[in-house]
Design an enzyme around this catalytic site. Structure first.
Site, short mmCIF file in Angstrom:
data_model
loop_
_atom_site.label_atom_id
_atom_site.label_comp_id
_atom_site.label_asym_id
_atom_site.label_seq_id
_atom_site.Cartn_x
_atom_site.Cartn_y
_atom_site.Cartn_z
N ARG A 94 -10.41 -3.23 -10.71
CA ARG A 94 -11.49 -4.09 -10.21
C ARG A 94 -12.17 -4.92 -11.29
O ARG A 94 -12.67 -6.01 -11.01
CB ARG A 94 -12.56 -3.23 -9.52
CG ARG A 94 -12.41 -3.10 -8.02
CD ARG A 94 -11.69 -1.85 -7.63
NE ARG A 94 -11.56 -1.66 -6.19
CZ ARG A 94 -11.89 -0.52 -5.57
NH1 ARG A 94 -12.38 0.50 -6.25
NH2 ARG A 94 -11.70 -0.40 -4.28
N ARG A 112 -8.97 -14.91 5.27
CA ARG A 112 -8.07 -13.94 4.66
C ARG A 112 -8.62 -13.84 3.24
O ARG A 112 -8.65 -14.84 2.50
CB ARG A 112 -6.64 -14.50 4.63
CG ARG A 112 -5.63 -13.60 3.88
CD ARG A 112 -5.09 -14.25 2.63
NE ARG A 112 -4.05 -13.46 1.99
CZ ARG A 112 -3.80 -13.48 0.69
NH1 ARG A 112 -4.51 -14.26 -0.11
NH2 ARG A 112 -2.85 -12.75 0.17
N ASN A 171 -11.83 -13.49 -6.16
CA ASN A 171 -11.84 -12.46 -7.20
C ASN A 171 -11.87 -13.06 -8.60
O ASN A 171 -12.33 -12.43 -9.53
CB ASN A 171 -10.59 -11.58 -7.07
CG ASN A 171 -10.40 -10.66 -8.26
OD1 ASN A 171 -11.22 -9.76 -8.50
ND2 ASN A 171 -9.33 -10.87 -9.04
N ASP A 217 -8.38 -12.90 -0.43
CA ASP A 217 -7.32 -12.64 -1.41
C ASP A 217 -7.71 -11.53 -2.38
O ASP A 217 -8.87 -11.42 -2.78
CB ASP A 217 -7.09 -13.94 -2.20
CG ASP A 217 -5.97 -13.85 -3.22
OD1 ASP A 217 -4.81 -13.74 -2.82
OD2 ASP A 217 -6.28 -13.90 -4.44
N HIS A 265 -8.85 -5.82 -5.93
CA HIS A 265 -9.42 -6.10 -7.25
C HIS A 265 -10.93 -6.38 -7.20
O HIS A 265 -11.51 -6.83 -8.19
CB HIS A 265 -8.65 -7.28 -7.89
CG HIS A 265 -7.18 -7.01 -7.90
ND1 HIS A 265 -6.60 -6.18 -8.82
CD2 HIS A 265 -6.19 -7.39 -7.05
CE1 HIS A 265 -5.29 -6.08 -8.55
NE2 HIS A 265 -5.03 -6.80 -7.49
N GLU A 314 -6.78 -8.74 1.92
CA GLU A 314 -5.49 -8.43 1.33
C GLU A 314 -5.64 -7.23 0.40
O GLU A 314 -6.23 -7.34 -0.69
CB GLU A 314 -4.93 -9.62 0.54
CG GLU A 314 -3.49 -9.36 0.10
CD GLU A 314 -3.16 -9.72 -1.34
OE1 GLU A 314 -1.98 -9.72 -1.69
OE2 GLU A 314 -4.10 -9.97 -2.14
C1 QV4 Z 1 1.42 -14.49 -16.73
C2 QV4 Z 1 1.73 -13.01 -16.94
C3 QV4 Z 1 0.49 -12.27 -17.36
C4 QV4 Z 1 -0.01 -12.91 -18.63
C5 QV4 Z 1 -0.23 -14.41 -18.40
C6 QV4 Z 1 -0.58 -15.07 -19.70
O1 QV4 Z 1 2.23 -12.45 -15.72
O2 QV4 Z 1 0.75 -10.89 -17.56
O3 QV4 Z 1 -1.20 -12.29 -18.97
O4 QV4 Z 1 0.92 -15.06 -17.87
O5 QV4 Z 1 -1.12 -16.32 -19.45
C7 QV4 Z 1 0.72 -16.74 -12.05
C8 QV4 Z 1 2.03 -16.42 -12.74
C9 QV4 Z 1 1.85 -15.31 -13.75
C10 QV4 Z 1 0.78 -15.71 -14.73
C11 QV4 Z 1 -0.49 -16.01 -13.95
C12 QV4 Z 1 -1.63 -16.50 -14.82
O6 QV4 Z 1 3.00 -16.01 -11.79
O7 QV4 Z 1 3.08 -15.09 -14.41
O8 QV4 Z 1 0.53 -14.63 -15.61
O9 QV4 Z 1 -0.24 -17.04 -12.97
O10 QV4 Z 1 -1.31 -17.70 -15.42
C13 QV4 Z 1 -0.15 -15.63 -7.01
C14 QV4 Z 1 1.20 -15.32 -7.61
C15 QV4 Z 1 1.07 -14.92 -9.06
C16 QV4 Z 1 0.32 -16.01 -9.80
C17 QV4 Z 1 -1.07 -16.08 -9.18
C18 QV4 Z 1 -1.97 -17.09 -9.86
O11 QV4 Z 1 1.80 -14.28 -6.87
O12 QV4 Z 1 2.38 -14.81 -9.62
O13 QV4 Z 1 0.24 -15.69 -11.17
O14 QV4 Z 1 -0.90 -16.52 -7.82
O15 QV4 Z 1 -1.42 -18.35 -9.88
C19 QV4 Z 1 -0.90 -7.72 -6.71
C20 QV4 Z 1 -2.31 -7.96 -6.20
C21 QV4 Z 1 -2.35 -8.87 -5.00
C22 QV4 Z 1 -1.52 -10.14 -5.22
C23 QV4 Z 1 -0.10 -9.72 -5.59
C24 QV4 Z 1 0.80 -10.90 -5.85
O16 QV4 Z 1 -2.95 -6.74 -5.90
O17 QV4 Z 1 -3.68 -9.19 -4.73
O18 QV4 Z 1 -0.13 -8.92 -6.76
N1 QV4 Z 1 -1.57 -11.04 -4.08
C25 QV4 Z 1 -2.55 -12.15 -3.99
C26 QV4 Z 1 -1.93 -13.42 -3.45
C27 QV4 Z 1 -1.00 -14.00 -4.47
C28 QV4 Z 1 -1.77 -14.41 -5.70
C29 QV4 Z 1 -2.90 -13.53 -6.01
C30 QV4 Z 1 -3.23 -12.45 -5.24
C31 QV4 Z 1 -3.78 -13.94 -7.09
O19 QV4 Z 1 -1.33 -13.20 -2.22
O20 QV4 Z 1 -0.26 -15.08 -3.96
O21 QV4 Z 1 -0.88 -14.45 -6.84
O22 QV4 Z 1 -4.71 -14.84 -6.50
O23 QV4 Z 1 -0.23 -6.81 -5.86
CA CA Z 2 -12.03 -8.17 -10.07
#
Ligand code: QV4
Ligand code: CA
Length: 512
Positions: A173, A210, A115, A212, A216, A248
């Site tokens: 999205r 899977r 994504n 991710d 979105h 997911e």
């Molecule tokens: C932060 C703030 C933002 C801000 C940004 C500024 O939260 O609001 O804009 O800083 O730079 C990490 C940090 C997060 C940070 C982001 C970008 O935790 O604080 O933003 O990086 O730097 C995993 C973690 C996230 C992590 C992300 C990327 O869970 O915390 O973000 O990896 O490293 C929703 C979705 C679902 C998702 C779920 C967690 O619908 O799709 O949230 N689940 C999947 C994965 C998950 C992964 C992602 C998606 C993204 O299972 O592990 O997120 O690939 O429900």
């Molecule tokens: Ca998207």
């Protein structure tokens, strides 16, 4: 002709719902953050011999490397490109793992992060797992290559460029998920690059993905990507096999996007399953185990053929994603074993077992301060390998729930009862329940605060069976409780509420 096309389309779609698990096996284990070399060893020494059908691996492609916080697990959800070197190892190790796991009948499913690329604030340089240069600020990823125009920003209509309102499907999205640079999957160029990456893995021998963050991505864009995918490698899979796709999508209700939109494309993660099951075993909100008589679609879950189910996942075991405090993780091991046992005994869905690493959990006002902590690692940030102790458990902070006797034996139970119906239900209208799987297996739970002492119809042929929870068959003996099933299929069960594991399970292969 029209009918033919319809049937063909239907067949094509359903194909991506088939996990292609070999040898009558049924379950997948997520070896979260494991190194490829360790997974290879685990396939050969444990997963193959114990009837595990497949492994979900952490994202294999190039990702950012962060020093602050220090190498968080979630850095792997911030791709820099599609070169196949990651914290888990390099391309040769990945290839060796896929080959050798396939050779012992254990499939590999890749966590595909398609994504987005890394966060907008990830900077510029070579702080990436293969050392490729990138610039988040300029949206420049030369190793793919992706440039500015391959991202969605022009399409996103929120002021911040971020997803602000999950009630608006367009934002969800087309805008950024937690600042992650959002790929323009409507472009053929982007679709081609993503499909090339997935096809390389398919050709190497993986059985599926899977995917991710599917919420979105537009279902139409995903359809275009999946449509570009090769059939599975015929060295291990029969000709014409489509990759297994499980998407997911977190749908607990109440949002603009529903899982339903993705059913025709592949399976979908059923997040209601673990959230409800955790609530039931914790006896929160007045829930009782006896209410699970119609567990599955009867509980408003998605159709059986669409569901990928799990008790916890790498997100919700540490407060990310959905489910909150109800989720039953290894931190509550007694509850976790019961919930996983229930899931593996029940016919609904394709089942995934979680295998975790320990971290310094520290919850303040409901939020885990260390939810970012990466896998057990050396001083330089490289991931530690998984040592196996004499008692078959894992060391060095690796939890290895999949090796716990109760869970491993229930993975085998599910294989033994595969295809049999849910049968011979019994409950005490509280938290004691029992059910069978045709004449191949039977399980009894006592999650009440008093003893269970009852004679039940198991549906099993007469004989003496070894309980695979308190022990297991060892040669001709049994290291656990013995259950005597009469010629009429009835057996007496006694489970104290103070037992280490207050449940009992027997199956055709545990007969003495
Ligand atoms: C932060 C703030 C933002 C801000 C940004 C500024 O939260 O609001 O804009 O800083 O730079 C990490 C940090 C997060 C940070 C982001 C970008 O935790 O604080 O933003 O990086 O730097 C995993 C973690 C996230 C992590 C992300 C990327 O869970 O915390 O973000 O990896 O490293 C929703 C979705 C679902 C998702 C779920 C967690 O619908 O799709 O949230 N689940 C999947 C994965 C998950 C992964 C992602 C998606 C993204 O299972 O592990 O997120 O690939 O429900
Ligand atoms: Ca998207």
């Amino acid at each position: 002709m029209k009918l033919f096309i319809l049937v063909a389309l239907f067949g094509l779609c359903l194909a991506q719902h088939n996990p292609h698990i070999q040898h009558g096996r049924t379950s997948i284990v997520h070896l979260f953050e494991w190194r490829w070399a360790d997974i290879t060893a685990e396939c050969e020494r444990f997963l193959g011999p114990n009837g595990f059908g497949g492994v979900q691996i952490s994202p294999p492609n190039e990702h950012i490397v962060l020093n602050s916080p220090w190498r968080p697990w979630w850095q792997r959800y911030q791709p820099v490109g599609y070169n196949l070197c990651s914290r888990s190892g390099n391309e040769n190790e990945l290839r060796d793992m896929i080959t050798r796991c396939n050779n012992v009948g254990v499939n590999i499913y890749v966590d595909a992060v398609i994504n987005h690329m890394c966060g907008a604030g990830a900077g510029e340089g070579t702080h990436s797992s293969c050392g490729s240069w990138f610039s988040a600020g300029r949206k420049d990823f030369p190793s793919v290559p992706f440039t500015q125009s391959d991202f969605n920003d022009h399409k996103c209509r929120t002021g911040s460029g971020e997803i602000e309102n999950y009630g608006d499907a367009n934002q969800v999205r087309d805008c950024r998920l937690v600042s992650l640079l959002d790929l323009a999957l409507e472009k053929d160029y982007v679709r081609d690059k993503v499909a090339d990456f997935m096809n390389k893995l398919i050709d190497m021998g993986v059985a599926g993905f899977r995917v991710d963050a599917c919420k979105h991505m537009w279902p139409g864009d995903l359809s275009a990507v999946y449509g570009r995918l090769h059939n599975l490698n015929t060295e291990w899979f029969s000709g014409g096999s489509r990759p297994f796709i499980f998407q997911e999508v977190i749908d607990l209700g109440g949002e603009s996007i529903t899982s339903t939109e993705y059913f025709h494309l592949g399976r979908v993660t059923e997040f209601k399953y673990g959230a409800k099951l955790g609530t039931i075993f914790r006896k929160w909100n007045g829930e009782k185990l006896s209410y699970t008589k119609n567990w599955g679609e009867g509980w408003g879950f998605m159709p059986n053929d669409n569901a990928l189910v799990f008790v916890d996942n790498h997100d919700n075991q540490r407060g990310h994603g959905a489910g909150g405090a109800a989720i039953a993780t290894f931190w509550d091991s007694r509850l976790h074993k019961m919930a996983v046992g229930f899931m593996l005994a029940h016919p609904y869905g394709v089942t995934r077992v979680m295998s975790s690493f320990r971290w310094n959990r520290h919850i303040v006002n409901g939020k885990d301060q260390n939810d970012w902590e990466g896998p057990p690692s050396h001083g330089d940030g490289s991931t530690k390998s998984v040592p196996i102790n004499a008692d078959q458990t894992c060391g060095d902070g690796w939890v290895c729930e999949h090796r716990w006797r109760q869970i491993k034996n229930m993975v085998i139970f599910r294989n033994v009862v595969n295809g049999q119906p849910h049968s011979n239900w019994w409950d005490n209208q509280s938290n004691q329940v029992a059910f069978g799987r045709g004449n191949r297996g039977f399980i009894v739970f006592n999650n009440d605060d008093w003893d269970l002492d009852v004679t039940l119809n198991t549906g099993m042929p007469g004989g003496t069976y070894c309980d695979v929870i308190s022990g297991q068959k060892e040669g001709s003996g049994c290291s656990g409780k013995q259950i005597h099933v009469g010629g009429d299929g009835r057996a007496h069960f006694k489970i104290s509420n103070r037992d280490e594991d207050p449940f009992v399970a027997i199956h055709a292969d545990s007969k003495l």
